[in-house]
Design a protein around this motif. Structure first.
Motif, PDB file in Angstrom:
ATOM      1  N   CYS A 269      34.209  59.431   7.016  1.00 62.48           N
ATOM      2  CA  CYS A 269      35.577  59.052   7.396  1.00 62.48           C
ATOM      3  C   CYS A 269      35.891  59.629   8.773  1.00 62.48           C
ATOM      4  O   CYS A 269      35.871  60.850   8.955  1.00 62.48           O
ATOM      5  CB  CYS A 269      36.580  59.560   6.370  1.00 62.48           C
ATOM      6  SG  CYS A 269      36.341  58.886   4.700  1.00 62.48           S
ATOM      7  N   LEU A 270      36.199  58.742   9.713  1.00 64.14           N
ATOM      8  CA  LEU A 270      36.437  59.144  11.096  1.00 64.14           C
ATOM      9  C   LEU A 270      37.812  58.690  11.556  1.00 64.14           C
ATOM     10  O   LEU A 270      38.349  57.693  11.070  1.00 64.14           O
ATOM     11  CB  LEU A 270      35.374  58.529  12.018  1.00 64.14           C
ATOM     12  CG  LEU A 270      33.901  58.771  11.663  1.00 64.14           C
ATOM     13  CD1 LEU A 270      33.013  58.035  12.652  1.00 64.14           C
ATOM     14  CD2 LEU A 270      33.578  60.252  11.653  1.00 64.14           C
ATOM     15  N   TRP A 271      38.358  59.414  12.536  1.00 59.43           N
ATOM     16  CA  TRP A 271      39.597  58.991  13.175  1.00 59.43           C
ATOM     17  C   TRP A 271      39.304  57.855  14.152  1.00 59.43           C
ATOM     18  O   TRP A 271      38.194  57.785  14.718  1.00 59.43           O
ATOM     19  CB  TRP A 271      40.248  60.150  13.925  1.00 59.43           C
ATOM     20  CG  TRP A 271      40.698  61.283  13.056  1.00 59.43           C
ATOM     21  CD1 TRP A 271      40.235  62.564  13.065  1.00 59.43           C
ATOM     22  CD2 TRP A 271      41.723  61.245  12.044  1.00 59.43           C
ATOM     23  NE1 TRP A 271      40.890  63.321  12.132  1.00 59.43           N
ATOM     24  CE2 TRP A 271      41.811  62.545  11.490  1.00 59.43           C
ATOM     25  CE3 TRP A 271      42.562  60.244  11.557  1.00 59.43           C
ATOM     26  CZ2 TRP A 271      42.707  62.869  10.476  1.00 59.43           C
ATOM     27  CZ3 TRP A 271      43.461  60.566  10.537  1.00 59.43           C
ATOM     28  CH2 TRP A 271      43.531  61.842  10.012  1.00 59.43           C
ATOM     29  N   PRO A 272      40.256  56.986  14.394  1.00 60.16           N
ATOM     30  CA  PRO A 272      40.015  55.846  15.299  1.00 60.16           C
ATOM     31  C   PRO A 272      39.672  56.262  16.727  1.00 60.16           C
ATOM     32  O   PRO A 272      39.089  55.475  17.470  1.00 60.16           O
ATOM     33  CB  PRO A 272      41.339  55.068  15.254  1.00 60.16           C
ATOM     34  CG  PRO A 272      42.013  55.504  13.996  1.00 60.16           C
ATOM     35  CD  PRO A 272      41.585  56.923  13.769  1.00 60.16           C
ATOM     36  N   GLU A 273      40.040  57.495  17.131  1.00 53.57           N
ATOM     37  CA  GLU A 273      39.801  57.922  18.514  1.00 53.57           C
ATOM     38  C   GLU A 273      38.346  58.289  18.792  1.00 53.57           C
ATOM     39  O   GLU A 273      37.997  58.548  19.959  1.00 53.57           O
ATOM     40  CB  GLU A 273      40.694  59.125  18.847  1.00 53.57           C
ATOM     41  CG  GLU A 273      42.166  58.806  18.963  1.00 53.57           C
ATOM     42  CD  GLU A 273      42.859  58.714  17.613  1.00 53.57           C
ATOM     43  OE1 GLU A 273      44.030  58.305  17.565  1.00 53.57           O
ATOM     44  OE2 GLU A 273      42.235  59.077  16.589  1.00 53.57           O
ATOM     45  N   VAL A 274      37.496  58.369  17.778  1.00 53.20           N
ATOM     46  CA  VAL A 274      36.087  58.713  17.999  1.00 53.20           C
ATOM     47  C   VAL A 274      35.450  57.638  18.884  1.00 53.20           C
ATOM     48  O   VAL A 274      35.496  56.445  18.563  1.00 53.20           O
ATOM     49  CB  VAL A 274      35.340  58.831  16.664  1.00 53.20           C
ATOM     50  CG1 VAL A 274      33.849  59.042  16.899  1.00 53.20           C
ATOM     51  CG2 VAL A 274      35.912  59.990  15.848  1.00 53.20           C
ATOM     52  N   ALA A 275      34.859  58.075  19.993  1.00 50.92           N
ATOM     53  CA  ALA A 275      34.373  57.124  21.000  1.00 50.92           C
ATOM     54  C   ALA A 275      33.226  56.262  20.479  1.00 50.92           C
ATOM     55  O   ALA A 275      33.215  55.045  20.672  1.00 50.92           O
ATOM     56  CB  ALA A 275      33.944  57.882  22.252  1.00 50.92           C
ATOM     57  N   ASP A 276      32.243  56.881  19.831  1.00 50.89           N
ATOM     58  CA  ASP A 276      31.066  56.146  19.351  1.00 50.89           C
ATOM     59  C   ASP A 276      30.941  56.385  17.855  1.00 50.89           C
ATOM     60  O   ASP A 276      30.149  57.216  17.400  1.00 50.89           O
ATOM     61  CB  ASP A 276      29.813  56.601  20.097  1.00 50.89           C
ATOM     62  CG  ASP A 276      28.642  55.642  19.900  1.00 50.89           C
ATOM     63  OD1 ASP A 276      28.692  54.848  18.939  1.00 50.89           O
ATOM     64  OD2 ASP A 276      27.689  55.700  20.694  1.00 50.89           O
ATOM     65  N   ALA A 277      31.721  55.652  17.077  1.00 45.87           N
ATOM     66  CA  ALA A 277      31.745  55.846  15.628  1.00 45.87           C
ATOM     67  C   ALA A 277      30.395  55.534  14.995  1.00 45.87           C
ATOM     68  O   ALA A 277      29.954  56.206  14.060  1.00 45.87           O
ATOM     69  CB  ALA A 277      32.841  54.993  14.993  1.00 45.87           C
ATOM     70  N   ALA A 278      29.714  54.515  15.505  1.00 47.87           N
ATOM     71  CA  ALA A 278      28.425  54.139  14.933  1.00 47.87           C
ATOM     72  C   ALA A 278      27.408  55.267  15.085  1.00 47.87           C
ATOM     73  O   ALA A 278      26.640  55.563  14.159  1.00 47.87           O
ATOM     74  CB  ALA A 278      27.918  52.863  15.598  1.00 47.87           C
ATOM     75  N   LEU A 279      27.395  55.917  16.241  1.00 49.35           N
ATOM     76  CA  LEU A 279      26.477  57.030  16.462  1.00 49.35           C
ATOM     77  C   LEU A 279      26.787  58.177  15.501  1.00 49.35           C
ATOM     78  O   LEU A 279      25.874  58.768  14.903  1.00 49.35           O
ATOM     79  CB  LEU A 279      26.574  57.496  17.913  1.00 49.35           C
ATOM     80  CG  LEU A 279      25.692  58.682  18.318  1.00 49.35           C
ATOM     81  CD1 LEU A 279      25.184  58.506  19.736  1.00 49.35           C
ATOM     82  CD2 LEU A 279      26.473  59.999  18.215  1.00 49.35           C
ATOM     83  N   VAL A 280      28.079  58.517  15.367  1.00 47.30           N
ATOM     84  CA  VAL A 280      28.463  59.627  14.498  1.00 47.30           C
ATOM     85  C   VAL A 280      28.083  59.334  13.051  1.00 47.30           C
ATOM     86  O   VAL A 280      27.544  60.194  12.340  1.00 47.30           O
ATOM     87  CB  VAL A 280      29.972  59.909  14.619  1.00 47.30           C
ATOM     88  CG1 VAL A 280      30.402  60.989  13.631  1.00 47.30           C
ATOM     89  CG2 VAL A 280      30.315  60.334  16.039  1.00 47.30           C
ATOM     90  N   ARG A 281      28.345  58.123  12.604  1.00 47.23           N
ATOM     91  CA  ARG A 281      28.003  57.769  11.222  1.00 47.23           C
ATOM     92  C   ARG A 281      26.493  57.828  10.998  1.00 47.23           C
ATOM     93  O   ARG A 281      26.012  58.359   9.992  1.00 47.23           O
ATOM     94  CB  ARG A 281      28.535  56.372  10.898  1.00 47.23           C
ATOM     95  CG  ARG A 281      30.044  56.261  10.930  1.00 47.23           C
ATOM     96  CD  ARG A 281      30.494  54.863  10.507  1.00 47.23           C
ATOM     97  NE  ARG A 281      31.880  54.634  10.881  1.00 47.23           N
ATOM     98  CZ  ARG A 281      32.926  55.073  10.184  1.00 47.23           C
ATOM     99  NH1 ARG A 281      32.718  55.768   9.080  1.00 47.23           N
ATOM    100  NH2 ARG A 281      34.159  54.820  10.582  1.00 47.23           N
TER     101      ARG A 281
END
Length: 421
Positions: A269-281
């Motif tokens: 679960c990430l906040w919308p402000e995360v720049a590269d959500a795919a990388l973090v996931r």
């Protein structure tokens, strides 16, 4: 009064350029260093660092304008407009200068945060504008009573003490009356506390209304009494609202804004402000898979919420996180929280936090350079020594020390041999 005449005779025309240059040079680091990338409330809150200086400048300009009108005996003449309307004609440039200075501070903070589409936090902006108005009117009222040679220095010193010093005092609610608690807001998982916003608005509103009563009813004998009653009412409401608040004017961000996706290893679960959500996931899934494959128990959900729910773990990453920093962010949620007794008693297991964290990062696949940059060299070396043991012995060492970290009585077993046994 014509706009050109208003600007030509106003002290704001001289003070504003000096004030903006001061903000950009002397306060540039404070306005840019602590922002959270991509997060508007953080950029808006950081801009509040400039508010004591802007409020002080507005109080000094207000005192100058009040003394100037009194020296010219403007209010002794019979006029069509009310005293408040006459005062407004000279205070509008001062307020405009305050707004421009606040905008310059916000632009610096927003630029350092790299915010995209969106708007500044409305509550924090309202506090800034209300306090700029209150400082201006308070200085103007002082200038009406005393000559500029006295009122301007008194307004400058008094306004700076009132705006800047409450943050350093141990009485916490005082800082929230002048917006001091908002200057540290907000981390990505936080939003401004409405109580802190309302306490500052009530205090500034009470002071502004009291000054307005004195200005508009200056010949009325009861004007000081009315002004005092209005100010006491506003300040009393502000104090009652701010009571019980901590040093920071922030509260947990509602978790409804999180974007959750289920993966092969865990739900992230990430906040919308995360720049590269795919990388973090993706990196989170890899780290969790490595930990589970080694035998480390992990929850099914990793979240950026300020307060993870039951069976969830904190994912401690920044919105502009790099790939090599995701595994350490996963480890953050696996370390036990220090017990409440650690605040009052000796906490021997505190010595185990560094080695256990380093060991978890190595197991999760964090690069050696990242591990070395986050923990002391001795802790990293101990974690490497533990990694030489058999898998079962490593897990036993991890379980013994994490169990000790949950109490104030158990001693950690840091040595690989003793831990394995």
């Amino acid at each position: 009064m014509r706009i050109r005449t208003m600007l030509r005779s106003s002290s704001a025309v001289i003070v504003l350029p000096i004030l903006v240059v001061f903000l950009m040079t002397a306060l540039g680091h404070q306005l840019t260093a602590g922002t959270t990338a991509g997060y508007w409330p953080s950029a808006t809150g950081t801009s509040v660092y400039a508010l004591p200086f802007i409020g002080t400048a507005c109080a000094g300009m207000g005192a100058w304008e009040g003394a100037r009108l009194t020296r010219g005996r403007v209010f002794d003449q019979t006029g069509v407009r009310s005293p408040l309307a006459v005062s407004a004609s000279v205070l509008v440039p001062v307020l405009g200068a305050g707004v421009v200075a606040c905008s310059a501070a916000l632009a610096l903070s927003a630029g350092s945060a790299g915010v995209g589409a969106g708007l500044p936090d409305v509550g924090i902006l309202a506090v800034e504008l209300a306090l700029v108005l209150a400082n201006t009117l308070a200085g103007f009222c002082l200038g009406q009573r005393l000559p500029a040679l006295i009122s301007v220095p008194v307004a400058l010193v008094g306004a700076f003490v009132a705006n800047a010093y409450p943050v350093a005092w141990s009485v916490l609610w005082l800082r929230h009356l002048v917006g001091g608690g908002l200057s540290g807001c907000c981390a990505l998982d936080q939003v401004p506390d409405a109580r802190a916003v309302w306490s500052a608005l009530l205090f500034a509103g009470g002071l502004s209304a009291a000054c307005g009563a004195v200005i508009n009813r200056r010949r009325l004998r009861a004007a000081p009494v009315i002004a005092l009653a209005v100010f006491v009412a506003g300040a009393g409401g502000a104090v009652a609202t701010a009571r019980g608040l901590g040093p920071d004017a922030a509260r947990p961000r509602p978790s409804a804004g999180l974007v959750c996706e289920r993966g092969t290893s865990a739900t992230v679960c990430l906040w919308p402000e995360v720049a590269d959500a795919a990388l973090v996931r993706g990196e989170t899934q890899k780290a969790v898979a490595r930990l589970r494959a080694f035998g480390v128990a992990t929850p099914t959900t990793f979240t950026m919420a300020a307060r993870p729910a039951a069976r969830e773990a904190k994912l401690g990453v920044a919105p502009d996180v790099r790939a090599e920093d995701v595994a350490p962010g996963v480890v953050v949620g696996l370390l036990p929280e220090p017990p409440d007794c650690a605040r009052r008693e000796r906490y021997p297991a505190g010595d185990a936090v560094g080695p256990v964290e380093a060991w978890l990062m190595l197991v999760a696949g964090a690069p050696e350079a990242t591990v070395a940059s986050r923990t002391p060299a001795a802790d990293v070396q101990l974690a490497h020594d533990v990694r030489l043991l058999a898998q079962a012995d490593q897990l036993r060492w991890y379980e013994v020390n994490t169990a000790a970290m949950r109490t104030c009585s158990a001693e950690p077993q840091l040595g690989p041999v003793g831990g394995a046994r």
